[in-house]
Design an enzyme around this catalytic site. Structure first.
Site, PDB file in Angstrom:
ATOM      1  N   LYS A 127       0.826  -1.216   0.000  1.00 36.28           N
ATOM      2  CA  LYS A 127       0.000   0.000   0.000  1.00 36.28           C
ATOM      3  C   LYS A 127       0.852   1.254   0.000  1.00 36.28           C
ATOM      4  CE  LYS A 127      -4.398  -1.512   1.944  1.00 36.28           C
ATOM      5  NZ  LYS A 127      -5.434  -1.247   2.964  1.00 36.28           N
ATOM      6  N   LYS A 210      -6.133  -8.743  -6.903  1.00 35.40           N
ATOM      7  CA  LYS A 210      -7.357  -8.985  -6.155  1.00 35.40           C
ATOM      8  C   LYS A 210      -8.472  -8.042  -6.628  1.00 35.40           C
ATOM      9  CE  LYS A 210      -8.709  -8.649  -1.301  1.00 35.40           C
ATOM     10  NZ  LYS A 210      -8.284  -8.508   0.086  1.00 35.40           N
ATOM     11  N   LYS A 213     -12.265  -2.675  -4.317  1.00 28.44           N
ATOM     12  CA  LYS A 213     -13.117  -1.493  -4.447  1.00 28.44           C
ATOM     13  C   LYS A 213     -12.293  -0.258  -4.758  1.00 28.44           C
ATOM     14  CE  LYS A 213     -13.370  -2.157   0.491  1.00 28.44           C
ATOM     15  NZ  LYS A 213     -14.253  -2.846   1.441  1.00 28.44           N
TER      16      LYS A 213
END
Ligand code: TRP
Length: 349
Positions: A127, A210, A213
């Site tokens: 991230k 993956k 959203k």
């Protein structure tokens, strides 16, 4: 399902069988959340567990969230849980920030976890990317708050996706170090419960990523609020390869996009991958995709209709979360109190 038996979990022995899991309200709900998490949360609710399900809003703000979006996404996630079958009369359902004990125990765990352990967390590295100097401190300490989410309830079982395994290991390391440092068997070593097949639903545009959203491309995911037309269009456009479907699972090796669509089909139909391929093996994607979109629409439409209905009544959603938070605090407060006592904090009467 990987059954987490108590015998392999000495510190969990003698604890109530209690499930905790959480999802970040950081965007709309996707098919990945549903198949990878919520569907199983519902199954566990019907089994021999006490179940606690959380919208982890404090985790969501480790990256920027627009306040109005955060509120809407939290309610939408609550509606998604309920529409999918989480029954607030059977499970404790609430948003994390209404139970202050999570953040309080999170602080204690910041003082238990070691920098070396945290530095190894792959989700943080992913991230943060090259942006390490400019991400929030919260993003770095995210896993200690996650450990607190679980351990503030003495939860013994944690249904999560494959990608959360490392955070669960860290949770166990924190529990073990706390118990060891203070010479007391206080926190259980919580077991991850990770299911096979579609635990990991991948992007429709890239079978190695993956379904998320936060992916900039809406075509990469199926949202639980998508219309039947949207679902059909996204599946029709989903990336595949030119070959026909194999007749057994081994034939999906090195075909990540094909594997993903078959996994999704299997999970939605409650079938094994081999069962799906026994039926669909040999077909082209031009035939399989319509089968998949019919199935997806049939399974998801009732949920999205119910979500839309629930979203009409925000006050009712907020009320349900309030009741859940109260029940959660009743479990968490004495565990936090005891933790403070063990650590040596004065507790005035
Ligand atoms: N980190 C989890 C995820 O991104 C969400 C989460 C936060 C969680 N706290 C948790 C999951 C506690 C299980 C238990 O998916």
């Amino acid at each position: 399902m990987v059954d987490a038996d108590q015998a392999s979990n000495p510190a969990g022995a003698g604890f109530t069988k209690r499930v905790f899991s959480g999802i970040q309200p950081s965007g709309g709900l996707t098919l990945g959340n549903y198949l990878g998490a919520i569907k199983r949360f519902v199954e566990m609710q019907e089994e021999d567990y006490e179940t606690i399900y959380c919208m982890v809003d404090l985790h969501a703000i480790t990256v920027w969230q627009d306040p109005e979006d955060l509120r809407r996404n939290t309610r939408e996630l609550a509606a998604g849980y309920i529409a999918s079958g989480i029954d607030p009369a059977k499970s404790i359902l609430f948003n994390q920030s209404q139970v202050p004990q999570h953040a309080q125990l999170g602080w204690i765990f910041n003082c238990v976890a070691r920098m070396g352990w945290m530095n190894r967390m792959t989700q943080f590295k992913d991230k943060a990317g090259k942006n390490r100097e400019n991400v929030s401190v919260g993003l770095f300490s995210y896993p200690t708050l996650m450990a607190a989410d679980i351990l503030v309830y003495h939860a013994t079982h944690v249904p999560v996706g494959e990608d959360q395994k490392q955070h669960l290991e860290l949770t166990r390391d924190i529990a073990a170090k706390f118990n060891n440092d203070f010479g007391i068997d206080f926190f259980p070593l919580a077991e991850p419960v990770i299911e096979g097949a579609a635990t990991r639903v991948m992007s429709l545009r890239d079978g190695s990523k993956k379904m998320s959203k936060s992916d900039p491309s809406d075509a990469s995911r199926i949202n639980m609020t998508d219309s039947a037309e949207d679902i059909a269009r996204k599946i029709r456009k989903a990336k595949t390869d030119p070959d026909a479907l194999p007749s057994e699972a081994a034939g999906l090796e090195n075909r990540p996009e094909a594997r993903n669509l078959v996994n999704i089909y299997a999970a939605l139909a409650d079938m094994s991958v081999d069962q799906v391929l026994a039926e669909a093996g040999g077909r082209q994607f031009s035939q399989f995709k319509p089968m998949l979109s019919d199935l997806a629409v049939a399974k998801l439409a009732p949920i999205s209709t119910e979500m839309a209905r629930l979203m009409q009544d925000q006050a009712e959603i907020d009320r349900i979360l309030g009741v859940g938070a109260q029940a959660a605090r009743e479990i968490a407060a004495p565990i936090l109190d005891r933790t403070y006592e063990i650590v040596g904090m004065i507790r005035s009467a």
